[in-house]
Write a protein that holds these residues in place. Structure first.
Motif, PDB file in Angstrom:
ATOM      1  N   ALA A  24      39.929  40.722  32.447  1.00  0.00           N
ATOM      2  CA  ALA A  24      41.066  40.262  33.253  1.00  0.00           C
ATOM      3  C   ALA A  24      40.624  39.979  34.683  1.00  0.00           C
ATOM      4  N   THR A  25      41.048  38.847  35.208  1.00  0.00           N
ATOM      5  CA  THR A  25      40.705  38.471  36.583  1.00  0.00           C
ATOM      6  C   THR A  25      41.978  38.180  37.365  1.00  0.00           C
ATOM      7  N   LYS A  26      41.900  38.361  38.662  1.00  0.00           N
ATOM      8  CA  LYS A  26      43.034  38.051  39.536  1.00  0.00           C
ATOM      9  C   LYS A  26      42.481  37.737  40.919  1.00  0.00           C
ATOM     10  N   GLU A  27      42.741  36.516  41.379  1.00  0.00           N
ATOM     11  CA  GLU A  27      42.175  36.040  42.631  1.00  0.00           C
ATOM     12  C   GLU A  27      42.570  36.913  43.816  1.00  0.00           C
ATOM     13  N   GLY A  28      43.781  37.471  43.786  1.00  0.00           N
ATOM     14  CA  GLY A  28      44.252  38.264  44.915  1.00  0.00           C
ATOM     15  C   GLY A  28      43.360  39.451  45.233  1.00  0.00           C
ATOM     16  N   TYR A  29      42.769  40.057  44.220  1.00  0.00           N
ATOM     17  CA  TYR A  29      41.878  41.198  44.471  1.00  0.00           C
ATOM     18  C   TYR A  29      40.612  40.754  45.180  1.00  0.00           C
ATOM     19  N   ARG A  30      40.055  39.640  44.736  1.00  0.00           N
ATOM     20  CA  ARG A  30      38.853  39.127  45.397  1.00  0.00           C
ATOM     21  C   ARG A  30      39.164  38.732  46.840  1.00  0.00           C
ATOM     22  N   ALA A  31      40.323  38.079  47.042  1.00  0.00           N
ATOM     23  CA  ALA A  31      40.696  37.663  48.401  1.00  0.00           C
ATOM     24  C   ALA A  31      40.904  38.851  49.319  1.00  0.00           C
ATOM     25  N   ALA A  32      41.379  39.974  48.761  1.00  0.00           N
ATOM     26  CA  ALA A  32      41.619  41.172  49.559  1.00  0.00           C
ATOM     27  C   ALA A  32      40.348  42.000  49.782  1.00  0.00           C
ATOM     28  N   GLY A  33      39.245  41.568  49.189  1.00  0.00           N
ATOM     29  CA  GLY A  33      37.991  42.288  49.370  1.00  0.00           C
ATOM     30  C   GLY A  33      37.843  43.529  48.511  1.00  0.00           C
ATOM     31  N   ILE A  34      38.687  43.663  47.471  1.00  0.00           N
ATOM     32  CA  ILE A  34      38.568  44.802  46.561  1.00  0.00           C
ATOM     33  C   ILE A  34      37.445  44.494  45.580  1.00  0.00           C
ATOM     34  N   PRO A  35      36.384  45.292  45.545  1.00  0.00           N
ATOM     35  CA  PRO A  35      35.143  44.874  44.875  1.00  0.00           C
ATOM     36  C   PRO A  35      35.063  45.150  43.386  1.00  0.00           C
ATOM     37  N   ASP A  36      36.035  45.840  42.802  1.00  0.00           N
ATOM     38  CA  ASP A  36      35.869  46.345  41.434  1.00  0.00           C
ATOM     39  C   ASP A  36      35.630  45.247  40.406  1.00  0.00           C
ATOM     40  N   GLU A  37      36.358  44.128  40.522  1.00  0.00           N
ATOM     41  CA  GLU A  37      36.162  43.032  39.578  1.00  0.00           C
ATOM     42  C   GLU A  37      34.719  42.561  39.585  1.00  0.00           C
ATOM     43  N   GLY A  38      34.197  42.319  40.781  1.00  0.00           N
ATOM     44  CA  GLY A  38      32.834  41.810  40.891  1.00  0.00           C
ATOM     45  C   GLY A  38      31.809  42.788  40.347  1.00  0.00           C
ATOM     46  N   ILE A  39      31.998  44.069  40.640  1.00  0.00           N
ATOM     47  CA  ILE A  39      31.060  45.090  40.155  1.00  0.00           C
ATOM     48  C   ILE A  39      31.108  45.158  38.630  1.00  0.00           C
ATOM     49  N   ALA A  40      32.306  45.284  38.082  1.00  0.00           N
ATOM     50  CA  ALA A  40      32.443  45.421  36.634  1.00  0.00           C
ATOM     51  C   ALA A  40      31.916  44.190  35.907  1.00  0.00           C
ATOM     52  N   LEU A  41      32.233  43.001  36.413  1.00  0.00           N
ATOM     53  CA  LEU A  41      31.796  41.781  35.747  1.00  0.00           C
ATOM     54  C   LEU A  41      30.274  41.661  35.755  1.00  0.00           C
ATOM     55  N   ARG A  42      29.669  41.952  36.893  1.00  0.00           N
ATOM     56  CA  ARG A  42      28.204  41.849  36.978  1.00  0.00           C
ATOM     57  C   ARG A  42      27.519  42.834  36.031  1.00  0.00           C
ATOM     58  N   LEU A  43      28.011  44.069  35.992  1.00  0.00           N
ATOM     59  CA  LEU A  43      27.406  45.073  35.118  1.00  0.00           C
ATOM     60  C   LEU A  43      27.618  44.726  33.645  1.00  0.00           C
ATOM     61  N   LEU A  44      28.820  44.292  33.303  1.00  0.00           N
ATOM     62  CA  LEU A  44      29.101  43.978  31.908  1.00  0.00           C
ATOM     63  C   LEU A  44      28.309  42.762  31.439  1.00  0.00           C
ATOM     64  N   GLU A  45      28.152  41.778  32.299  1.00  0.00           N
ATOM     65  CA  GLU A  45      27.318  40.622  31.934  1.00  0.00           C
ATOM     66  C   GLU A  45      25.911  41.071  31.564  1.00  0.00           C
ATOM     67  N   LYS A  46      25.373  41.967  32.360  1.00  0.00           N
ATOM     68  CA  LYS A  46      24.022  42.469  32.088  1.00  0.00           C
ATOM     69  C   LYS A  46      23.976  43.276  30.797  1.00  0.00           C
TER      70      LYS A  46
END
Length: 328
Positions: free
Chosen positions: A169-191
């Motif tokens: 699940a993604t939501k632009e508002g979290y990225r815009a607010a600087g909340i890092p969890d999406e980016g961390i989880a996505l990068r780790l799961l991709e690997k």
């Protein structure tokens, strides 16, 4: 369709927001439910000819930039919490109801104002009990719970065996607010997924609502690391579709999440532990089947409790009482 003869119009103000949002979807659904019950309701967008392209809707839409738009003091506007202090709301003499779908946007929506009463709101509708409690305790008006529902097509049977796929699940508002969890989880799961042949990871971006439902019915897991949510829509949608949700408690989860029974739940910001649990479930294979079957069964029961009938009963009850009081 026969509309009530009292002449009262109910306008649901909504942002001209193009990305998929079931929060906005519920606003359109409120309009549909009210019209089916005989109320003269419509969605109210800002600029013509905006319409959402991700959702099939068949309701009237009015626009604030119409020259003929002139609501009266008897009419009602329902305003999402993020637009509560909008100049547009203050521009007309209509009666004001705020519709609160998440507590974390209340303060931003109020801007410099202390509460909803200060802005002339009569009451609030809230999507969950904990949201209603917050409104009544801190923001100056009585609140009526009108629960959301899960779209019926998420409950349709799977057409084939589930693929070894993780939806994200993604939501632009979290990225815009600087909340890092999406980016961390996505990068780790991709690997981690690259290390496991036969598995895939798919961010939920660019799909219609029905396409998301089809993907959930055909996938093993949904990962959702959104922390500032009430209903956290993709989680109950995944439950309905039999796609095991792995998610944060997210604030609103206290009203319906049961860890290990209808979802796999982590405290907010425990992103590394969440990713490790996803990896464990993948590696366990058949050893996790009893757990996953129990969660699917519990999740489907939870999702079924958020039904269109429950939403309609609460919504029509609210407006029936509201308009009866107005005519006394």
């Amino acid at each position: 369709m026969h509309l009530r003869a009292d002449g009262v119009k109910i306008f649901y103000l909504i942002a001209d927001y193009a990305p998929q949002s079931w929060g906005n979807g519920m606003i359109y659904e409120h309009v549909r439910i009210l019209r089916a019950a005989g109320y003269d309701a419509c969605a109210l967008h800002h600029q013509a000819p905006f319409r959402p392209d991700w959702l099939e809707i068949d309701i009237p839409i009015r626009y604030l930039d119409e020259e003929s738009f002139k609501p009266t003091a008897a009419d009602i506007v329902v305003v999402p919490e993020v637009l509560a202090a909008s100049e547009i709301v203050q521009r007309f003499p209509w009666r004001r109801i705020v519709f609160v779908q998440g507590t974390f946007l209340i303060v931003r929506g109020l801007q410099t104002h202390s509460d909803y009463a200060e802005l002339g709101y009569e009451e609030a509708m809230a999507v969950l009990p904990h949201v209603a409690r917050v409104i009544e305790r801190h923001f100056g008006v009585a609140s009526h719970v009108v629960p959301p529902f899960v779209a019926p097509y998420f409950f349709e049977p799977a057409e084939a065996a589930r693929e070894r796929r993780i939806l994200f699940a993604t939501k632009e508002g979290y990225r815009a607010a600087g909340i890092p969890d999406e980016g961390i989880a996505l990068r780790l799961l991709e690997k981690e997924v690259r290390r496991r042949p036969g598995w895939s990871l798919m961010p939920l971006e660019g799909y219609s609502h029905r396409e998301v439902a089809a993907l959930m019915r055909a996938s093993m897991f949904l990962v959702n690391v959104h922390s500032h949510e009430a209903f956290n829509t993709t989680v109950p949608e995944a439950m309905a579709a039999g796609c095991v949700a792995i998610c944060y408690e997210a604030g609103g989860g206290r009203d319906f999440l049961r860890p290990g029974e209808n979802a796999i739940v982590f405290p907010n910001q425990h992103v590394f532990e969440l990713v490790e649990r996803v990896c464990q479930l993948i590696d366990d294979g058949d050893k996790a089947s009893d757990l996953l079957d129990r969660i699917r069964k519990g999740g489907r029961a939870t999702a079924a409790s958020f039904s269109p009938d429950h939403t309609a009963k609460a919504l029509i009850g609210f407006f029936s009482r509201k308009l009866q009081l107005a005519h006394r």
